[in-house]
Every structure is written in C-alpha cells, then in structure tokens.
Design a protein around this motif. Structure first.
Motif, PDB file in Angstrom:
ATOM      1  N   GLN A 125       0.830  -1.211   0.000  1.00  0.00           N
ATOM      2  CA  GLN A 125       0.000   0.000   0.000  1.00  0.00           C
ATOM      3  C   GLN A 125       0.863   1.259   0.000  1.00  0.00           C
ATOM      4  OE1 GLN A 125      -2.252  -1.116   3.464  1.00  0.00           O
ATOM      5  NE2 GLN A 125      -4.103  -1.583   2.269  1.00  0.00           N
ATOM      6  N   ALA A 126       1.972   1.212   0.740  1.00  0.00           N
ATOM      7  CA  ALA A 126       2.858   2.379   0.786  1.00  0.00           C
ATOM      8  C   ALA A 126       3.484   2.627  -0.586  1.00  0.00           C
ATOM      9  CB  ALA A 126       3.949   2.175   1.836  1.00  0.00           C
ATOM     10  N   LEU A 127       3.793   1.548  -1.308  1.00  0.00           N
ATOM     11  CA  LEU A 127       4.323   1.725  -2.666  1.00  0.00           C
ATOM     12  C   LEU A 127       3.300   2.460  -3.529  1.00  0.00           C
ATOM     13  CD1 LEU A 127       6.436   1.260  -4.866  1.00  0.00           C
ATOM     14  CD2 LEU A 127       5.402  -0.984  -5.280  1.00  0.00           C
ATOM     15  N   GLY A 128       2.031   2.064  -3.401  1.00  0.00           N
ATOM     16  CA  GLY A 128       0.967   2.741  -4.148  1.00  0.00           C
ATOM     17  C   GLY A 128       0.927   4.226  -3.818  1.00  0.00           C
ATOM     18  N   LYS A 129       0.963   4.518  -2.538  1.00  0.00           N
ATOM     19  CA  LYS A 129       0.950   5.908  -2.058  1.00  0.00           C
ATOM     20  C   LYS A 129       2.140   6.685  -2.662  1.00  0.00           C
ATOM     21  CE  LYS A 129      -0.932   8.758   0.978  1.00  0.00           C
ATOM     22  NZ  LYS A 129      -2.353   9.084   0.889  1.00  0.00           N
ATOM     23  N   LEU A 130       3.301   6.052  -2.665  1.00  0.00           N
ATOM     24  CA  LEU A 130       4.517   6.705  -3.172  1.00  0.00           C
ATOM     25  C   LEU A 130       4.398   7.006  -4.670  1.00  0.00           C
ATOM     26  CD1 LEU A 130       7.548   7.444  -2.369  1.00  0.00           C
ATOM     27  CD2 LEU A 130       8.128   5.364  -3.622  1.00  0.00           C
ATOM     28  N   LEU A 131       3.926   6.012  -5.422  1.00  0.00           N
ATOM     29  CA  LEU A 131       3.873   6.170  -6.885  1.00  0.00           C
ATOM     30  C   LEU A 131       2.955   7.316  -7.277  1.00  0.00           C
ATOM     31  CD1 LEU A 131       3.916   2.464  -8.137  1.00  0.00           C
ATOM     32  CD2 LEU A 131       5.824   4.036  -7.764  1.00  0.00           C
ATOM     33  N   GLU A 132       1.944   7.575  -6.428  1.00  0.00           N
ATOM     34  CA  GLU A 132       1.037   8.696  -6.687  1.00  0.00           C
ATOM     35  C   GLU A 132       1.741  10.036  -6.614  1.00  0.00           C
ATOM     36  OE1 GLU A 132      -3.288   8.906  -5.797  1.00  0.00           O
ATOM     37  OE2 GLU A 132      -2.404   7.999  -3.987  1.00  0.00           O
ATOM     38  N   THR A 133       2.860  10.099  -5.890  1.00  0.00           N
ATOM     39  CA  THR A 133       3.541  11.391  -5.688  1.00  0.00           C
ATOM     40  C   THR A 133       4.624  11.641  -6.739  1.00  0.00           C
ATOM     41  OG1 THR A 133       5.350  10.557  -4.293  1.00  0.00           O
ATOM     42  CG2 THR A 133       3.263  11.078  -3.184  1.00  0.00           C
ATOM     43  N   ILE A 134       4.780  10.698  -7.668  1.00  0.00           N
ATOM     44  CA  ILE A 134       5.861  10.845  -8.649  1.00  0.00           C
ATOM     45  C   ILE A 134       5.684  12.104  -9.500  1.00  0.00           C
ATOM     46  CG2 ILE A 134       6.728   9.896 -10.836  1.00  0.00           C
ATOM     47  CD1 ILE A 134       6.935   7.241  -9.596  1.00  0.00           C
ATOM     48  N   GLU A 135       6.770  12.854  -9.620  1.00  0.00           N
ATOM     49  CA  GLU A 135       6.788  14.026 -10.514  1.00  0.00           C
ATOM     50  C   GLU A 135       8.043  13.947 -11.363  1.00  0.00           C
ATOM     51  OE1 GLU A 135       6.974  17.411  -7.962  1.00  0.00           O
ATOM     52  OE2 GLU A 135       4.963  17.089  -7.161  1.00  0.00           O
ATOM     53  N   LYS A 164      -2.181   3.732  -8.463  1.00  0.00           N
ATOM     54  CA  LYS A 164      -3.647   3.750  -8.339  1.00  0.00           C
ATOM     55  C   LYS A 164      -4.173   2.351  -8.012  1.00  0.00           C
ATOM     56  CE  LYS A 164      -7.377   6.318  -9.105  1.00  0.00           C
ATOM     57  NZ  LYS A 164      -7.575   7.558  -8.358  1.00  0.00           N
ATOM     58  N   LEU A 165      -3.635   1.366  -8.694  1.00  0.00           N
ATOM     59  CA  LEU A 165      -4.085  -0.015  -8.497  1.00  0.00           C
ATOM     60  C   LEU A 165      -3.773  -0.513  -7.085  1.00  0.00           C
ATOM     61  CD1 LEU A 165      -5.212  -2.591 -10.076  1.00  0.00           C
ATOM     62  CD2 LEU A 165      -2.822  -3.328 -10.036  1.00  0.00           C
ATOM     63  N   LEU A 166      -2.555  -0.246  -6.638  1.00  0.00           N
ATOM     64  CA  LEU A 166      -2.127  -0.763  -5.327  1.00  0.00           C
ATOM     65  C   LEU A 166      -2.988  -0.198  -4.203  1.00  0.00           C
ATOM     66  CD1 LEU A 166       1.779  -0.825  -5.652  1.00  0.00           C
ATOM     67  CD2 LEU A 166       0.118  -2.626  -6.153  1.00  0.00           C
ATOM     68  N   GLU A 167      -3.515   1.012  -4.425  1.00  0.00           N
ATOM     69  CA  GLU A 167      -4.402   1.613  -3.440  1.00  0.00           C
ATOM     70  C   GLU A 167      -5.705   0.845  -3.277  1.00  0.00           C
ATOM     71  OE1 GLU A 167      -4.774   5.897  -2.448  1.00  0.00           O
ATOM     72  OE2 GLU A 167      -4.695   5.882  -4.651  1.00  0.00           O
ATOM     73  N   THR A 168      -6.073   0.080  -4.291  1.00  0.00           N
ATOM     74  CA  THR A 168      -7.376  -0.614  -4.238  1.00  0.00           C
ATOM     75  C   THR A 168      -7.249  -2.034  -3.686  1.00  0.00           C
ATOM     76  OG1 THR A 168      -7.226  -1.648  -6.427  1.00  0.00           O
ATOM     77  CG2 THR A 168      -8.041   0.618  -6.349  1.00  0.00           C
ATOM     78  N   ILE A 169      -6.035  -2.415  -3.308  1.00  0.00           N
ATOM     79  CA  ILE A 169      -5.828  -3.796  -2.854  1.00  0.00           C
ATOM     80  C   ILE A 169      -6.646  -4.102  -1.604  1.00  0.00           C
ATOM     81  CG2 ILE A 169      -4.134  -5.298  -1.718  1.00  0.00           C
ATOM     82  CD1 ILE A 169      -2.187  -4.686  -3.819  1.00  0.00           C
ATOM     83  N   ASN A 185       1.092  -9.244 -10.271  1.00  0.00           N
ATOM     84  CA  ASN A 185       2.124  -9.849  -9.419  1.00  0.00           C
ATOM     85  C   ASN A 185       2.384  -9.057  -8.145  1.00  0.00           C
ATOM     86  OD1 ASN A 185       2.667 -12.114 -10.996  1.00  0.00           O
ATOM     87  ND2 ASN A 185       3.974 -10.906 -12.350  1.00  0.00           N
ATOM     88  N   HIS A 186       2.109  -7.740  -8.188  1.00  0.00           N
ATOM     89  CA  HIS A 186       2.281  -6.950  -6.974  1.00  0.00           C
ATOM     90  C   HIS A 186       1.316  -7.402  -5.886  1.00  0.00           C
ATOM     91  CE1 HIS A 186       5.237  -3.891  -8.085  1.00  0.00           C
ATOM     92  NE2 HIS A 186       4.807  -4.113  -9.312  1.00  0.00           N
ATOM     93  N   ALA A 187       0.099  -7.750  -6.285  1.00  0.00           N
ATOM     94  CA  ALA A 187      -0.866  -8.257  -5.303  1.00  0.00           C
ATOM     95  C   ALA A 187      -0.438  -9.647  -4.834  1.00  0.00           C
ATOM     96  CB  ALA A 187      -2.263  -8.301  -5.925  1.00  0.00           C
TER      97      ALA A 187
END
Lengths: 324, 324
Positions: free
Chosen positions: A206-216, B210-215, B248-250
């Motif tokens: 979940q933290a990876l997901g959160k991080l990827l959202e902040t990519i600029e 976005k996807l990882l947030e929905t896990i 695969n992340h899930a």
C-alpha cells in the motif's frame, strides 16, 4: 584464484567465529551460513554472530537459528582466536560483533568489494566476483567439498541479491555458471525468489501505491521525485513498511536518469535516496550535501522540511545537469 | 537433442519464412530474430513476418526493422515453400502471417511448449527447455555457428522473459549455463534489463500506484483483489498504460495465494486476471466462468459491472477454498 593461505587458514584451526556486516543482506548472511556449513563438513566448529537482529527476510533459510545477535544471544561466548569476516570491507562494518575477536586473533577476510581494506591477516578479495557467495563457492570447490542443497540455497540467495536477479552489470558468465551449479546442487530459484520478492507486507504494498502517486518528473523527464511525508510515516502502518527497492520504480520510467526518494524522517529532516541509470553520477550530487555512496546509488540528508528540501535538491540538480 | 531432420531442414533450402505467435513476447521475437541470423550465417535468406505490430518493448534490438507486420509491410511477398515457426504451439497462433505459407510448404516447428501440436512436417519440440531461445542456441551449437553479440542479445532476451528473470521453476542448470554462454558471446544483462524493465511510461507507473491503493485482502489474507474502474480506464492517460505484471504486486504480499486483477473494460463487462502461488489452481476457478489458462495464471470475463463481478467471483472462490 583462491589464495593457498586462505585454504590453510581453514585447515589449521578447529573453532571459528564467522562475522558479517551490520544489517546483513542475502550475500552477507548467505555467505556466513555457507561458511559454517563448509567448516562443519571439514569437521570444524563455527559460530555466526552479527551486530543486529537477523533479518526476517531470510527466516526461510534452513538452520536460520544459527545466526546469533551480539549482546542478545552471545552471553558466555568467549572471544575467538580464529575469525572469518565475509562481505565486510572494513572491521567497523562488523559493528559490536567485532568485540568477540580476541586481541591476538587470526582473521581471514573474504570479500568481493575491491574497496575492502586489508584489516585481516589473510585476504581473499576478488573484485571480479559478483558476490562473496560466488567466492565461497570457489572455496568449496578448491576444498573438494560437495555443496549440500542447504549450502546451495544460501549461496544462490547471495548471488541473486547481489546481481539484482541477474540484472546488474556484474552478471558475468562466471556467476551464471556458478548459479547453474548451485541449482544442480539443489538450490530452488522459484522458492528462493518467492521468499525474497513475494513476501511483502500489505502495508509495504500500500505504501508503494501511495509513493507512486507522488511521482513528478523534472527537467524534461530526466529526473523523477517521489516522497513520503512525515505525517504518513507517523501512522501505525509504517512499522510494517519496508521501502527497499521503492526508488527503482521511479527509475524504471522511460527517459528518467535520476530517481529521488524523499522521506521527512523527523520534523524538518529529509532523507534522500538517489538512484541513477545512464551516465549521471549521483555520488557527486550527494557529496554536495555531505552525503555519499556510489555513482549509481547514493544518499544524503537535508535539514529542512520535505518541500523545501525538494526545492534545494532540485536547484542543485539543475546546476549539476547544466554543468555536466 | 536437436533432431537431425531439423538440421537438414535448414541445410536443404535457400529461402525461409520465419514466423512466431501473435503479439510476440521476447522469446518469440528473440528466437525469430536469432533464426534469421543463423540462416544468414549459413548463406541463406530469411524473412520474419508477424500478425501484429512489432512490440515497442523490443525496439532496442539491433535490426529490429527486420520484423515485418503482415498486411502492412508484406505487399508483394509471395508465399514461401520453406517455413520455420518458433514459439507457437498451434498454426492458429501465427494468425494471418500463416497466409504466407504456400500450400505445399515444408514447415519446421521449434517450440518449448509440450502442448505444441504437430502441425509441422519437422518438429523440434523440447518441453525441458525453459525457452525456445534456449533451443535455438542448441541449434546454433549443433550447426557450429558462433553466436554474434546481436544473436546473443536476442536469445538472452528470450530466456530472461521466459524464466521471469531466472525466477520461475524453469530456471534449470542448463538454461543458466546457456545464459552464461550468451553473456560470454556479448549479451549485456544490464542493458537488456534496462530496456525490458526500466522503460515504463509515467502513466504506467502512476496507474500501478492507483491499483495498489485498491488492494483488499479476503479469506484470512489468502486472496488479494485489486481493480481498475471503467471510469479510470476511459481517461486519456490509459492508452499509455501497460498493465503487464501488475497483478504480481498483489501476489507478492505475504500469505496471499491468489491474486485477482479486475478491470471493467467496457460498461458492465469485467475482465479478471488470476495469478497463484502455492497449491491453488486458478485454471479450475477460471473454467467455472468459461475462462482458462494454467494452474498459476488464468483469465476470465464476467458480464457484470466491477463491484457485482467481484462479489460473484469471491463467492465462487470461497466455495472453491472450502471444497479444496
């Protein structure tokens, strides 16, 4: 390639202390475990001690309980006269575990870091080896010791970790050959990879997901930043988050040459991990801020809150890009 | 291991058509490219034709322009009497490119899928090979053709893709040995991995976030679901998103045995990708919905909107878990 002195070092004593660096990775721990196996096959005794908690990630190793944490499981252990240090370039990297080295001890250093300082009496240092595990395999060959499935697993793990799953530029014909021999001897690549790479916590994913959202992206897509705020890291979930490898997701974007992971670890203190692909030298950039590392991976700290630290870092990066 | 008939097939003709499956992966395309190289080293002529756009991912291949798309770049190309099909288990998988096979053509099939149907006149099928590329390497050895750096790159790519970077259970001593020989011949693991795995679009990386947030985890953490809504997939960014490997992340979460990626591809139609680690057979689950695949990877479609599809799928999974 294996120095004759290293062989006699192992033959001439009966009781060994095997040490590796603080917070051991798969190569450090795997090489230490394999060394104990080899010594036992030679009829010797060996203890493995590290100056940190044995990493959970390698709990799948057979005989994982061999690894003792200094100060926690070393009560009554007398200093050793014969010591083998694996995968540690300096004696400082052994941490407090070095306190178990007797004053007049003989030390054998086995390491693939060319930067390894000659702190030992006998040195087996090979900068062409991709991993210390590869060197321990050569040691076993030289000693004519057949590799058991357990030893194969420890050594294969070391190689997989240090070559980034046969991805880094140290993936030589030799290391692929050794890896093949280890699979022949019983290492199971599927099982090992499942334990190393398919064993994340939900919080990490979940933290990876959160991080990827902040990519600029910055500077025409050459530089990518991503961050964790201090508030996010204060949450209860954070203790279950392992950010190892996160920065590579930013680096994996097409055209990105430098990836920056910023974390405000304490209020007003921002830790930055840098990774590069291509020619950019992140070590040079890190040095400007009193940090350091290698050309492709470095780290630094800026004593400012996240947003301000990011601005300072990007301004300096822009100057470096223009100068380069 | 290489059938003598396969060797004479190559020696006895002068002009070859090399085909591989629709939407070729690294093994299909790499093997086809390498076959053309080998044939040219033998002084023969060869054309590579595929029934889809050549995948952008492999644009880093030297001579990438060799690959012609059927119907787009094959005007005036007469049907061939000598045809080599690589990495395709059935003639149907060749798609429209098969229209270039003359009625009385001789066909050689080279494939590592044991399920390969004997549609060809000469078959070189080896289920113990990890990749068709490994078999093409053996063919070159048998023909005493030295591997050029380009050929090594094509074949190494095939092996890396089909072993999941030496991670899957098909990572045998033999394939590691061949990989080592290919690096010796000039394949650059670092360069190849950068092109294959460090070449994502920004949109792909953001979509992963976005996807990882929905896990969500279900059934005591045994099953993980993640999804893309139809609304998200309608966005402009979506055309730059490649979801390959997302599921695969899930699956990489500790304790998860089945990972499910749900995408409402059209209003009221939900596509589901299933991946398993451990014993669960996702093919059995997919079959219930008229889908299919393998025990560890399968897919299915449910003609319902996302949330309803998810409920139906999880209810069925619960029944399967209870029955198992």
């Amino acid at each position: 390639m294996v120095p004759a002195k290293a062989i006699s070092f192992l033959m001439d004593a009966e009781r060994f202390l095997v040490l590796t660096h603080i917070n051991p990775d798969g190569d450090g721990l795997g090489s230490a475990m394999a060394m104990k196996c080899l010594l036992e096959r030679l009829g010797k005794k060996a203890e493995i001690v590290i100056d940190s908690e044995p990493p959970e990630m390698f709990a799948f190793f057979t005989n994982y309980e061999w690894v003792r944490q200094y100060g926690v499981e070393t009560d009554g252990l007398e200093p050793f006269n014969t010591v083998i240090s694996v995968d540690a370039p300096t004696i400082e990297r052994l941490g407090d575990a070095a306190k178990l080295i007797a004053d007049d001890a003989n030390i054998l250093c086995i390491d693939h870091h060319v930067s390894a300082k000659n702190f030992a009496d006998v040195n087996y240092i090979d900068g062409t080896a991709s991993a210390t595990a590869q060197m321990v395999y050569y040691l076993a060959s030289e000693l004519n010791i057949a590799i058991t499935p357990e030893t194969a697993e420890y050594l294969y793990t070391g190689i997989v970790i240090d070559t980034g799953r046969f991805r880094f530029s140290n993936t030589t014909p030799d290391v692929l050959h050794v890896a093949g021999e280890l699979v022949k001897a019983g290492a199971d690549p599927d099982k090992i990879s499942r334990h190393l790479y398919y064993n994340n916590t939900l919080e990490t994913t979940q933290a990876l997901g959160k991080l990827l959202e902040t990519i600029e992206l910055h500077f025409n897509g050459k530089v990518a930043t991503a961050h964790f705020t201090h508030a996010y890291m204060l949450g209860d979930h954070w203790k279950n988050v392992d950010t190892e490898g996160f920065v590579n997701h930013a680096l994996s974007i097409r055209g990105v040459e430098v990836a920056m992971l910023l974390r405000e670890t304490k209020t007003g203190i921002t830790r930055v991990s840098l990774r590069a692909k291509g020619g950019f030298d992140v070590n040079e950039l890190a040095k400007i801020f009193g940090g350091g590392g290698h050309a492709k991976a470095a780290g630094l700290t800026i004593n400012e809150p996240l947003e301000k630290a990011k601005k300072i870092l990007l301004d300096e990066t822009e100057r470096t890009l223009k100068a380069g």
